[in-house]
Design a protein around this motif. Structure first.
Motif, PDB file in Angstrom:
ATOM      1  N   TYR A 177       0.836  -1.212   0.000  1.00  0.00           N
ATOM      2  CA  TYR A 177       0.000   0.000   0.000  1.00  0.00           C
ATOM      3  C   TYR A 177       0.869   1.261   0.000  1.00  0.00           C
ATOM      4  O   TYR A 177       0.551   2.243  -0.687  1.00  0.00           O
ATOM      5  CB  TYR A 177      -0.951  -0.034   1.204  1.00  0.00           C
ATOM      6  CG  TYR A 177      -2.060   0.994   1.161  1.00  0.00           C
ATOM      7  CD1 TYR A 177      -2.584   1.450  -0.053  1.00  0.00           C
ATOM      8  CD2 TYR A 177      -2.617   1.501   2.326  1.00  0.00           C
ATOM      9  CE1 TYR A 177      -3.610   2.384  -0.089  1.00  0.00           C
ATOM     10  CE2 TYR A 177      -3.643   2.434   2.306  1.00  0.00           C
ATOM     11  CZ  TYR A 177      -4.137   2.872   1.087  1.00  0.00           C
ATOM     12  OH  TYR A 177      -5.150   3.805   1.057  1.00  0.00           O
ATOM     13  N   ALA A 178       1.985   1.240   0.737  1.00  0.00           N
ATOM     14  CA  ALA A 178       2.867   2.420   0.746  1.00  0.00           C
ATOM     15  C   ALA A 178       3.427   2.663  -0.650  1.00  0.00           C
ATOM     16  O   ALA A 178       3.486   3.805  -1.114  1.00  0.00           O
ATOM     17  CB  ALA A 178       3.990   2.223   1.765  1.00  0.00           C
ATOM     18  N   ARG A 179       3.811   1.584  -1.353  1.00  0.00           N
ATOM     19  CA  ARG A 179       4.300   1.731  -2.732  1.00  0.00           C
ATOM     20  C   ARG A 179       3.208   2.324  -3.610  1.00  0.00           C
ATOM     21  O   ARG A 179       3.448   3.219  -4.414  1.00  0.00           O
ATOM     22  CB  ARG A 179       4.673   0.351  -3.295  1.00  0.00           C
ATOM     23  CG  ARG A 179       6.107  -0.024  -3.119  1.00  0.00           C
ATOM     24  CD  ARG A 179       6.477  -1.301  -3.849  1.00  0.00           C
ATOM     25  NE  ARG A 179       5.494  -2.350  -3.832  1.00  0.00           N
ATOM     26  CZ  ARG A 179       5.768  -3.649  -3.697  1.00  0.00           C
ATOM     27  NH1 ARG A 179       7.018  -4.058  -3.574  1.00  0.00           N
ATOM     28  NH2 ARG A 179       4.824  -4.550  -3.711  1.00  0.00           N
ATOM     29  N   HIS A 180       1.993   1.812  -3.433  1.00  0.00           N
ATOM     30  CA  HIS A 180       0.871   2.315  -4.236  1.00  0.00           C
ATOM     31  C   HIS A 180       0.633   3.802  -3.976  1.00  0.00           C
ATOM     32  O   HIS A 180       0.251   4.543  -4.886  1.00  0.00           O
ATOM     33  CB  HIS A 180      -0.390   1.515  -3.903  1.00  0.00           C
ATOM     34  CG  HIS A 180      -1.592   1.960  -4.670  1.00  0.00           C
ATOM     35  ND1 HIS A 180      -1.750   1.687  -6.018  1.00  0.00           N
ATOM     36  CD2 HIS A 180      -2.683   2.688  -4.300  1.00  0.00           C
ATOM     37  CE1 HIS A 180      -2.891   2.209  -6.439  1.00  0.00           C
ATOM     38  NE2 HIS A 180      -3.476   2.823  -5.419  1.00  0.00           N
ATOM     39  N   GLU A 310      -9.107  -2.692  -8.733  1.00  0.00           N
ATOM     40  CA  GLU A 310      -8.585  -1.758  -9.735  1.00  0.00           C
ATOM     41  C   GLU A 310      -7.089  -1.925  -9.981  1.00  0.00           C
ATOM     42  O   GLU A 310      -6.601  -1.586 -11.049  1.00  0.00           O
ATOM     43  CB  GLU A 310      -8.886  -0.310  -9.308  1.00  0.00           C
ATOM     44  CG  GLU A 310     -10.366   0.013  -9.418  1.00  0.00           C
ATOM     45  CD  GLU A 310     -10.688   1.465  -9.112  1.00  0.00           C
ATOM     46  OE1 GLU A 310      -9.778   2.320  -9.086  1.00  0.00           O
ATOM     47  OE2 GLU A 310     -11.878   1.747  -8.878  1.00  0.00           O
ATOM     48  N   TYR A 311      -6.366  -2.396  -8.974  1.00  0.00           N
ATOM     49  CA  TYR A 311      -4.902  -2.512  -9.103  1.00  0.00           C
ATOM     50  C   TYR A 311      -4.432  -3.907  -8.674  1.00  0.00           C
ATOM     51  O   TYR A 311      -3.663  -4.045  -7.712  1.00  0.00           O
ATOM     52  CB  TYR A 311      -4.205  -1.447  -8.238  1.00  0.00           C
ATOM     53  CG  TYR A 311      -4.691  -0.045  -8.481  1.00  0.00           C
ATOM     54  CD1 TYR A 311      -4.226   0.685  -9.578  1.00  0.00           C
ATOM     55  CD2 TYR A 311      -5.619   0.541  -7.624  1.00  0.00           C
ATOM     56  CE1 TYR A 311      -4.680   1.971  -9.814  1.00  0.00           C
ATOM     57  CE2 TYR A 311      -6.080   1.827  -7.859  1.00  0.00           C
ATOM     58  CZ  TYR A 311      -5.614   2.538  -8.945  1.00  0.00           C
ATOM     59  OH  TYR A 311      -6.067   3.810  -9.172  1.00  0.00           O
ATOM     60  N   PRO A 312      -4.900  -4.950  -9.367  1.00  0.00           N
ATOM     61  CA  PRO A 312      -4.560  -6.308  -8.906  1.00  0.00           C
ATOM     62  C   PRO A 312      -3.050  -6.555  -8.862  1.00  0.00           C
ATOM     63  O   PRO A 312      -2.573  -7.308  -8.018  1.00  0.00           O
ATOM     64  CB  PRO A 312      -5.257  -7.218  -9.923  1.00  0.00           C
ATOM     65  CG  PRO A 312      -5.616  -6.341 -11.074  1.00  0.00           C
ATOM     66  CD  PRO A 312      -5.758  -4.955 -10.555  1.00  0.00           C
ATOM     67  N   GLU A 313      -2.294  -5.887  -9.759  1.00  0.00           N
ATOM     68  CA  GLU A 313      -0.844  -6.146  -9.748  1.00  0.00           C
ATOM     69  C   GLU A 313      -0.149  -5.475  -8.574  1.00  0.00           C
ATOM     70  O   GLU A 313       0.878  -5.949  -8.086  1.00  0.00           O
ATOM     71  CB  GLU A 313      -0.232  -5.681 -11.065  1.00  0.00           C
ATOM     72  CG  GLU A 313      -0.564  -6.687 -12.141  1.00  0.00           C
ATOM     73  CD  GLU A 313      -0.154  -6.279 -13.522  1.00  0.00           C
ATOM     74  OE1 GLU A 313       0.635  -5.321 -13.653  1.00  0.00           O
ATOM     75  OE2 GLU A 313      -0.644  -6.926 -14.457  1.00  0.00           O
ATOM     76  N   ALA A 314      -0.714  -4.372  -8.102  1.00  0.00           N
ATOM     77  CA  ALA A 314      -0.119  -3.687  -6.936  1.00  0.00           C
ATOM     78  C   ALA A 314      -0.475  -4.403  -5.634  1.00  0.00           C
ATOM     79  O   ALA A 314       0.220  -4.243  -4.629  1.00  0.00           O
ATOM     80  CB  ALA A 314      -0.609  -2.239  -6.878  1.00  0.00           C
ATOM     81  N   PHE A 315      -1.557  -5.169  -5.667  1.00  0.00           N
ATOM     82  CA  PHE A 315      -2.034  -5.811  -4.438  1.00  0.00           C
ATOM     83  C   PHE A 315      -2.221  -7.315  -4.652  1.00  0.00           C
ATOM     84  O   PHE A 315      -3.348  -7.823  -4.682  1.00  0.00           O
ATOM     85  CB  PHE A 315      -3.343  -5.148  -3.982  1.00  0.00           C
ATOM     86  CG  PHE A 315      -3.165  -3.702  -3.624  1.00  0.00           C
ATOM     87  CD1 PHE A 315      -2.605  -3.343  -2.411  1.00  0.00           C
ATOM     88  CD2 PHE A 315      -3.503  -2.700  -4.534  1.00  0.00           C
ATOM     89  CE1 PHE A 315      -2.396  -2.006  -2.080  1.00  0.00           C
ATOM     90  CE2 PHE A 315      -3.290  -1.362  -4.217  1.00  0.00           C
ATOM     91  CZ  PHE A 315      -2.739  -1.012  -2.988  1.00  0.00           C
ATOM     92  N   PRO A 316      -1.110  -8.059  -4.820  1.00  0.00           N
ATOM     93  CA  PRO A 316      -1.217  -9.511  -5.032  1.00  0.00           C
ATOM     94  C   PRO A 316      -1.492 -10.234  -3.708  1.00  0.00           C
ATOM     95  O   PRO A 316      -0.687 -11.047  -3.236  1.00  0.00           O
ATOM     96  CB  PRO A 316       0.162  -9.864  -5.613  1.00  0.00           C
ATOM     97  CG  PRO A 316       1.085  -8.848  -5.014  1.00  0.00           C
ATOM     98  CD  PRO A 316       0.285  -7.591  -4.787  1.00  0.00           C
ATOM     99  N   LEU A 317      -2.638  -9.913  -3.126  1.00  0.00           N
ATOM    100  CA  LEU A 317      -2.924 -10.387  -1.752  1.00  0.00           C
ATOM    101  C   LEU A 317      -3.055 -11.904  -1.679  1.00  0.00           C
ATOM    102  O   LEU A 317      -2.739 -12.519  -0.653  1.00  0.00           O
ATOM    103  CB  LEU A 317      -4.187  -9.695  -1.237  1.00  0.00           C
ATOM    104  CG  LEU A 317      -4.020  -8.171  -1.104  1.00  0.00           C
ATOM    105  CD1 LEU A 317      -5.366  -7.467  -1.074  1.00  0.00           C
ATOM    106  CD2 LEU A 317      -3.230  -7.814   0.144  1.00  0.00           C
ATOM    107  N   ASP A 318      -3.491 -12.528  -2.783  1.00  0.00           N
ATOM    108  CA  ASP A 318      -3.615 -13.989  -2.788  1.00  0.00           C
ATOM    109  C   ASP A 318      -2.247 -14.650  -2.649  1.00  0.00           C
ATOM    110  O   ASP A 318      -2.141 -15.764  -2.147  1.00  0.00           O
ATOM    111  CB  ASP A 318      -4.308 -14.456  -4.080  1.00  0.00           C
ATOM    112  CG  ASP A 318      -3.611 -13.903  -5.310  1.00  0.00           C
ATOM    113  OD1 ASP A 318      -3.431 -12.667  -5.389  1.00  0.00           O
ATOM    114  OD2 ASP A 318      -3.204 -14.703  -6.175  1.00  0.00           O
ATOM    115  N   ARG A 319      -1.183 -13.939  -3.079  1.00  0.00           N
ATOM    116  CA  ARG A 319       0.157 -14.535  -2.988  1.00  0.00           C
ATOM    117  C   ARG A 319       0.697 -14.550  -1.560  1.00  0.00           C
ATOM    118  O   ARG A 319       1.756 -15.114  -1.297  1.00  0.00           O
ATOM    119  CB  ARG A 319       1.128 -13.791  -3.910  1.00  0.00           C
ATOM    120  CG  ARG A 319       0.973 -14.216  -5.351  1.00  0.00           C
ATOM    121  CD  ARG A 319       2.124 -13.716  -6.168  1.00  0.00           C
ATOM    122  NE  ARG A 319       1.649 -12.802  -7.192  1.00  0.00           N
ATOM    123  CZ  ARG A 319       2.341 -11.772  -7.660  1.00  0.00           C
ATOM    124  NH1 ARG A 319       3.541 -11.505  -7.180  1.00  0.00           N
ATOM    125  NH2 ARG A 319       1.834 -10.998  -8.585  1.00  0.00           N
TER     126      ARG A 319
END
Ligand code: NAP
Length: 356
Positions: A177-180, A310-319
């Motif tokens: 989130y900080a990167r985003h 909206e930003y699945p690549e910024a938040f790969p939470l499943d990984r």
């Protein structure tokens, strides 16, 4: 509502021991003011382990956290609840203490319509169980950084250098989130297993994750330092103070207990964290802001769902998910974590038995 069973399977936490078994289904609990959720997936949180160990102060207004991360469907919705059977939902454990553990076949949440509106949060879009991530811990991170922006009067973290102590689930979501929000991030973690996990899952680049033992090589390097380990010990707060530049803010997120102080001064970090305050201290020749965040609101879940969509690549939470286990294996597994016999990185998901 489907047929109400006569028994259901649930865990119980008593005197530091987690058990699992069938119990009578409490038909009398199906009141107008109750929502019963049938979880599909539950997440194991460090707070669950702390409650087994008795090392967490439980706030009376929200009750214990044991079994609070879950996604599932509404099985029963009382006539005054505002919900309908079949809704896909998750839980906000910060609203009412009148709820049962999420490590169960059914979870009972009772409250006024207003409380239920906050405590039971609808999950948008199709949820097919393949792309599984836990909304609650992410909502807490969203809340924490939004609170930091509010307290500091910043619109974003654009151009800021953010140091994060701890590469557990919380530390990794802070990094995302900080990167985003425009920051560059460096995460410091004590052990190699979580450092490797963060790199191997593609969550952090090699230059974004460092051993905690190297923190001394980064004096005065960060505009914001997030303290996100299991416990925000005096030693780790001291490390955060060294990482922070003059005028920086130290955000205390990891566990604190009544009476804990920021090293070298009178600041009550537990009160700052739970009260979500920002206070300024003189520390080792620097002026530092000490702030904190605690829990989250429905709006934070909704922002979390929006960010992820909206930003699945910024938040790969499943990984973040490192392992999946069935509910009946959960008691032994979590007792092993509590005893220090295992300590998996990332998020361990507990899966409900397949529905008939
Ligand atoms: N403020 C809030 O609203 C809120 C909400 C949720 C959670 N939390 C807090 O966040 C904490 C972390 O949660 P999590 O999900 O990230 O837990 P986690 O995935 O279990 O990670 C724990 C992290 O703490 C580190 N750690 C543990 N003991 C340490 C020590 N003595 N020195 C240095 N590092 C240490 C671990 O490092 P190793 O890999 O080296 O073991 C790991 O990085 C929880 O315990 C809870 O207190 C706060």
């Amino acid at each position: 509502m489907s047929t109400v069973p006569s028994t259901y399977e649930t865990t119980r936490l008593r005197d530091g021991v987690v058990s699992f078994g069938a119990h009578a289904f409490p038909h009398e609990a199906l009141g107008d003011d109750t929502v019963v959720i049938r979880p599909d997936h539950m997440g194991i949180c460090r707070a669950d382990v702390k409650e087994i160990l008795g090392s967490r102060d439980v706030p009376e207004d929200r009750g214990p956290l044991f079994g609070h991360e879950l996604v599932g469907s509404v099985f029963f919705a009382g006539s005054r609840s505002g919900f309908e059977a079949g809704d896909t939902v998750t839980l906000n454990p910060n609203i009412t203490p009148h709820r049962t553990t999420g490590f169960a076949e059914y979870v009972f949440v009772r409250g006024s319509k207003e409380q239920l509106e906050q405590a039971v949060v609808r999950v948008p879009g199709p949820y097919d169980g393949k792309d599984v991530w836990m909304p609650e811990p992410f909502a807490c991170i969203v809340h924490a950084l939004r609170k930091l922006l509010e307290l500091t009067g910043l619109d974003s973290l654009g151009g800021k250098r953010v140091g994060i102590v701890g590469a557990g689930c919380a530390g990794l979501m802070f990094a995302m989130y900080a990167r985003h929000l425009g920051a560059s991030v460096t995460v410091f973690n004590r052990g190699g297993v979580r450092r490797a996990f963060a790199r191997e899952q593609g969550i952090l680049a090699a230059d974004e994750i460092r051993p905690l033992s190297e923190a001394g090589a980064y004096p005065d390097a960060f505009d914001v330092v997030v303290v996100a380990p299991t416990v925000a010990t005096a030693e780790l707060l001291e490390t955060a103070g060294r990482l922070a530049r003059d005028g920086a803010v130290v955000l205390v997120y990891g566990g604190t207990r009544k009476g804990d102080r920021f090293p070298g001064g009178p600041v009550d970090v537990d009160a700052v964290r739970r009260g979500e305050l920002l206070t300024w201290v003189d520390h080792a020749g620097k002026r530092l802001g000490v702030s904190g965040a605690y829990g989250c609101f429905k709006e934070d879940y909704e922002e979390g769902f929006r960010l992820r969509a909206e930003y699945p690549e910024a938040f790969p939470l499943d990984r973040l998910v490192s392992r999946r286990i069935p509910l009946d294996e959960f008691p032994d597994f979590v007792m092993d974590i509590a005893a220090g016999r295992t300590d998996p990185p990332g998020k361990v998901l507990v899966e409900a038995a397949p529905r008939a």
